[in-house]
Design an enzyme around this catalytic site. Structure first.
Site, short mmCIF file in Angstrom:
data_model
loop_
_atom_site.label_atom_id
_atom_site.label_comp_id
_atom_site.label_asym_id
_atom_site.label_seq_id
_atom_site.Cartn_x
_atom_site.Cartn_y
_atom_site.Cartn_z
CB SER A 143 4.17 8.50 -16.04
OG SER A 143 3.83 9.58 -15.22
CE1 TYR A 156 -0.81 9.54 -18.33
CE2 TYR A 156 -0.16 10.16 -16.11
CZ TYR A 156 0.17 9.91 -17.42
OH TYR A 156 1.47 10.02 -17.84
#
Length: 178
Positions: A143, A156
């Site tokens: 990501s 996260y």
């Protein structure tokens, strides 16, 4: 990838990016193991679409954060489709947004389970076969969140940063094994 289309295991492949990756790899001739945890109907729709398009796919339920289920998953894939040549680590859990004031250590641990524990369990389950054949690939879906650093996503982002570090280390470590 090799010129032969080997078996691909895509985790979290019942929807979204995982489903798209599974379909694309199947279209390129790879038999695909579509892993899901809770989305059985969605996983079977992905498999049906792949098979209808001329590909080969089968659905496999497993919680990829559970050591026994991961071992069983890799064994079932091997029995049905053949040994895993390519592992695509895509599965993820909930990613709640929480500010630093409400952040708990458990929130960090919950993210690390998906982005550090799960990839570790999966890699350990497929590596013996890959090493024996001296061929294999492990692909981790990353990501850009590590670079974007959006507010309220620190658990996260920290876990995705750890996953990125795992990927870099394993790339150097495993290049000589497979």
């Amino acid at each position: 990838m090799s010129t032969e289309a080997g078996v691909v295991l895509v985790t979290g492949a019942s929807r979204g990016l995982g489903a798209a990756v599974a379909a694309r790899l199947a279209a390129r001739g790879h038999p695909v193991a579509v892993n899901y945890h809770a989305g059985a109907e969605a996983a079977h729709r992905v498999v049906d679409a792949i098979n209808a398009a001329g590909g080969a796919a089968a659905a496999f339920a497993a919680d990829v954060t559970d050591e026994e289920q991961v071992s069983d998953l890799v064994g079932r894939v091997g029995q049905r489709l053949g040994p895993v040549d390519v592992l695509v680590v895509n599965a993820t859990g909930p990613q709640p947004e929480v500010g630093v004031e409400g952040l708990t250590w458990q929130a960090h641990l919950d993210q690390l389970v998906y982005f550090v524990k799960s990839p570790t369990l999966l890699a350990q389950a497929v590596l013996p076969q890959m090493k024996a054949r001296r061929h294999g690939r492990i692909i981790q879906i990353g990501s850009d969140s590590v670079e974007r650093a959006l507010p309220r996503t620190s658990a996260y982002v920290a876990a995705k940063g750890a996953q990125l570090a795992l990927t870099r280390v394993w790339a150097r470590e495993l290049v000589v094994l497979c």
